[in-house]
Write a protein that holds these residues in place. Sequence first.
Motif, PDB file in Angstrom:
ATOM      1  N   ASP A 268       0.807  -1.211   0.000  1.00  0.00           N
ATOM      2  CA  ASP A 268       0.000   0.000   0.000  1.00  0.00           C
ATOM      3  C   ASP A 268       0.850   1.276   0.000  1.00  0.00           C
ATOM      4  O   ASP A 268       0.320   2.374   0.189  1.00  0.00           O
ATOM      5  CB  ASP A 268      -0.911   0.018   1.236  1.00  0.00           C
ATOM      6  N   SER A 269       2.162   1.150  -0.201  1.00  0.00           N
ATOM      7  CA  SER A 269       3.041   2.314  -0.034  1.00  0.00           C
ATOM      8  C   SER A 269       2.776   3.395  -1.074  1.00  0.00           C
ATOM      9  O   SER A 269       2.859   4.598  -0.762  1.00  0.00           O
ATOM     10  CB  SER A 269       4.510   1.878  -0.086  1.00  0.00           C
ATOM     11  N   GLN A 270       2.453   3.018  -2.309  1.00  0.00           N
ATOM     12  CA  GLN A 270       2.181   4.020  -3.336  1.00  0.00           C
ATOM     13  C   GLN A 270       0.872   4.760  -3.029  1.00  0.00           C
ATOM     14  O   GLN A 270       0.811   5.993  -3.104  1.00  0.00           O
ATOM     15  CB  GLN A 270       2.120   3.359  -4.713  1.00  0.00           C
ATOM     16  N   VAL A 271      -0.154   4.013  -2.650  1.00  0.00           N
ATOM     17  CA  VAL A 271      -1.433   4.617  -2.263  1.00  0.00           C
ATOM     18  C   VAL A 271      -1.226   5.516  -1.040  1.00  0.00           C
ATOM     19  O   VAL A 271      -1.749   6.635  -0.972  1.00  0.00           O
ATOM     20  CB  VAL A 271      -2.482   3.529  -1.975  1.00  0.00           C
ATOM     21  N   PHE A 272      -0.449   5.031  -0.062  1.00  0.00           N
ATOM     22  CA  PHE A 272      -0.153   5.807   1.138  1.00  0.00           C
ATOM     23  C   PHE A 272       0.520   7.127   0.768  1.00  0.00           C
ATOM     24  O   PHE A 272       0.176   8.200   1.294  1.00  0.00           O
ATOM     25  CB  PHE A 272       0.744   4.985   2.060  1.00  0.00           C
ATOM     26  N   GLY A 273       1.489   7.069  -0.148  1.00  0.00           N
ATOM     27  CA  GLY A 273       2.191   8.278  -0.558  1.00  0.00           C
ATOM     28  C   GLY A 273       1.263   9.294  -1.200  1.00  0.00           C
ATOM     29  O   GLY A 273       1.322  10.494  -0.901  1.00  0.00           O
ATOM     30  N   PHE A 274       0.372   8.836  -2.077  1.00  0.00           N
ATOM     31  CA  PHE A 274      -0.574   9.749  -2.722  1.00  0.00           C
ATOM     32  C   PHE A 274      -1.549  10.338  -1.703  1.00  0.00           C
ATOM     33  O   PHE A 274      -1.894  11.523  -1.769  1.00  0.00           O
ATOM     34  CB  PHE A 274      -1.336   9.031  -3.829  1.00  0.00           C
ATOM     35  N   GLU A 275      -1.996   9.516  -0.766  1.00  0.00           N
ATOM     36  CA  GLU A 275      -2.954  10.006   0.233  1.00  0.00           C
ATOM     37  C   GLU A 275      -2.313  11.035   1.165  1.00  0.00           C
ATOM     38  O   GLU A 275      -2.938  12.046   1.513  1.00  0.00           O
ATOM     39  CB  GLU A 275      -3.522   8.831   1.026  1.00  0.00           C
TER      40      GLU A 275
END
Length: 431
Positions: A268-275
């Motif tokens: 989930d790191s990419q989603v976390f970064g965008f959020e």
Amino acid sequence: MRPAGDAIGYYRRLHCFALRCVAPHRSPPAPQFDNAMIITSLLDTDLYKFTMMQVVLHCFPAAQVEYRFRCRTPDVDLVPYVDEIRAEIAGLCELRFSDEELDYLRRLRFIKSDFIDFLSLYQLREKYIDVRPAASGNGEIDIEIRGPWLHTILFEIPVLSIVNEVYFRNTQRVPDYTEGRARLADKMYMLGGRPEYAECKIADYGTRRRFSKRWHEEVILALKDGLGSQFAGTSNVYYAMKHGLVPLGTMAHEYLQACQALGPRLRDSQVFGFEMWAREYRGDLGIALSDVYGMSAFLRDFDMFFCKLFDGARHDSGDPFDWGERLIAHYEANRCDPKTKTLIFSDSLDIPKVLKLFERFHDRCRLAFGVGTNLTNDLGYVPLQIVIKMVRCNGQPVAKLSDSPGKNMCDDAAYLAYLRQVFEIPPPAAD
């Protein structure tokens, strides 16, 4: 085919105008390089360093990171210049933000007051950076940056600029500025010489690999004078402030790489970064970087929520035409009109490639082009392909797995294999 009649005369006049725009910024034949320190302002860096740094201050102030340098150009001996590079870095670490610089940053709509307060106390520290000849003894040098992310994030761009200028002022003591100006005029002519390209705009993204600070400014002034509205601005905050240009930039790879160690779980790191980015900027600075895990993994994570939330995405590796087609199709599949979204191309661009991309996509989406080395280091010499990349965060390996395998930089094979498995990325053909 060139147009006939009056149009030919118009294009000839435009070409002469481009040459005149370059000419006023010529300097005396000698000395060819200034003796002053190369970096004289902490604003002499890319805007996205400040936008990321603000997120670090607010969300990850305790993160510890490690960066490493690599020269991808073969047979380049940088060892003779180690002491000179160290001296320039020592000068960099003496700099502080001036009141004028802080006031300029304060006027940027997305910069917050507590970040300005922090920058007023900020200074880079030599203890966090080490420059030495590589153990391999083949002319390579090692540059390692270790320490708090908040206190090391501003090293990358000025250090790369230092390495470039130190190398070229020692190897090209009498630069061929005449050739550089002629090449620049040709590029301006290609871009501004045909009515069908009137809406095609470029920006300067060339700070890190510029031939020299002096040449960088000359290029910017020539583009500003010669292209007018076709010159969209620069990623360099110092020159944006000095010359009344638009500063451009959002996020870089290091931000999403660090999220591999800072997020709740790797997948989930990419989603976390965008959020986290959206939480900080509330819809501003809405350009997502697409190539940390390759385009397929990006599209899996960039769902309808992000398609509608972000203004667009930036391409930085892989085939740009394929990337553009896939992203437009993805917007359409997620009920977003691609004509309302911005596609930014910034991977090793030259003007002919810019024009081909403009021809393909200009009536299907909004477009922006960031041109770097081909603008700021094109005097007839082979430019250095040098990078500084984050390789660890909080003691854990981090990596980029882009659509251009040569851009990957991680020495932990087990982590790379795990990253590929988690993001469903097949190994490159060479593996």
